[in-house]
Design an enzyme around this catalytic site. Structure first.
Site, PDB file in Angstrom:
ATOM      1  CB  SER A  13      -0.907   0.020   1.234  1.00 49.86           C
ATOM      2  OG  SER A  13      -1.809  -1.058   1.217  1.00 49.86           O
ATOM      3  NE  ARG A  73       1.016   5.421   9.412  1.00 48.71           N
ATOM      4  CZ  ARG A  73       0.750   4.142   9.716  1.00 48.71           C
ATOM      5  NH1 ARG A  73      -0.443   3.789  10.119  1.00 48.71           N
ATOM      6  NH2 ARG A  73       1.684   3.230   9.616  1.00 48.71           N
ATOM      7  CG  HIS A 122      -2.740   3.561   4.272  1.00 52.57           C
ATOM      8  ND1 HIS A 122      -3.063   3.153   5.542  1.00 52.57           N
ATOM      9  CD2 HIS A 122      -2.641   2.434   3.532  1.00 52.57           C
ATOM     10  CE1 HIS A 122      -3.151   1.843   5.571  1.00 52.57           C
ATOM     11  NE2 HIS A 122      -2.890   1.376   4.363  1.00 52.57           N
TER      12      HIS A 122
END
Lengths: 208, 208
Positions: B15, B38, B41
């Site tokens: 990812s 992040r 994500h």
């Protein structure tokens, strides 16, 4: 004093009016329209509707199940935390098993993620429930495997995992699965716990 | 058995690699790069970076404050629930005052939303803290008013409210405020609790 709207009810009213003015909502049944509007509200993107797909019976099945008092099974505590308890029609249990002490061992044993392993603890609760996956594609895949294994299916599945590896594939697998589970998905990479909790909150009550 | 990746660490690795391959991250300092990755994500959208803006000192200030053990003040329980406790460098308190019994009365008294009124209970904790707003524009506006009122500022602000009424304006107000608070924002309508919690989790630890 900074100049901004401080009336919470007025903020909600104007937010939903903006969404209804901008998003392409025609053709959605009334329950699904409510769900889509609240999902858009949770992410700030009116084009989300283009990626949303649901089975014909999703809205009615989900609403009926919640009114009958079935539990709401969530993949993460963030989803569970986003469910507004006062909107639930029958004091439904909101369940997240991810932090159960047995899950780490189950994950090692099954060779899968903790989020997927946590579904082992759903087996008794799953039949007729409302399932909400807002985070982990592996949880959604595992749900399909449980149904293939013969566990009686949930009444409705909110399948909105987010991300780059497996998310789109897991949602396509749910939408196309021969078990024909009642479902709503957001195709592609978008999704997440806020959207997923918003979908539950919309199913649970028509109040805006 | 459905064919999908079951190894959680491998899913994370792929990812983050996908995000770094697709998103325009050049020019970001190492801490902010971690935060942006992040946040992407958490929402599945690599173009989020185009709307992210931070003050030059945000990454260093936020990281330093967390290591020093300051509390993390969250506007909603969903944000608080998304903070991964094991990533926090000093067992930092994660605080959400929204469900405090006094908040409903405070909101009526102050003529504002409950989310904004909940900040009254932050006054003692605010100086030097890390503030995380993932939901309510009124909470972010109220934070700026508290600072204007003379409350000593937080060390860093993650200002990522989402939505259609006031969200973009509140983030612009934070970014342009003369108090020059260390901040990260997502300009426009996008934002939300998942992204906000992801930003905290990235600031808290370099582990991926």
């Amino acid at each position: 004093m900074i100049d901004y709207i401080r009336d919470g009810a007025e903020i909600y009213r104007r937010s939903f009016a903006t969404i209804r003015a901008e998003a392409r909502l025609d053709g959605l049944d009334p329950v699904l329209e409510r769900v889509v509007v609240r999902m858009i509200h949770a992410c700030g993107m009116v084009d989300l509707v283009d990626d949303i797909a649901a089975s014909d019976g999703f809205g009615a099945a989900g609403e009926r199940a919640l009114r009958a008092g079935v539990p709401i099974l969530c993949d993460t505590s963030m989803v569970a935390s986003g469910v507004t308890r006062s909107r639930l029609p029958a004091g439904n249990d909101v369940v997240c098993t991810l932090s159960d002490p047995s899950v780490r061992g189950l994950a090692a044993e099954l060779g899968t993620t903790r989020t997927a392993a946590a579904l082992e603890l759903w087996r008794e609760l799953l039949p007729g429930s409302v399932v909400v996956v807002g985070n982990a594609p592996t949880a959604l895949f595992r749900l399909l495997e449980l149904v293939e294994d013969g566990v009686a299916p949930p009444a409705a599945v909110i399948g909105i995992p987010v991300g780059f590896i497996g998310a789109a594939e897991s949602k396509a697998a749910l939408a196309e699965h021969p078990a024909a589970l009642e479902h709503v998905v957001v195709h592609g990479r978008r999704g997440g716990s806020a959207m997923a909790a918003a979908a539950v909150n919309a199913l649970a009550s028509a109040a805006e």
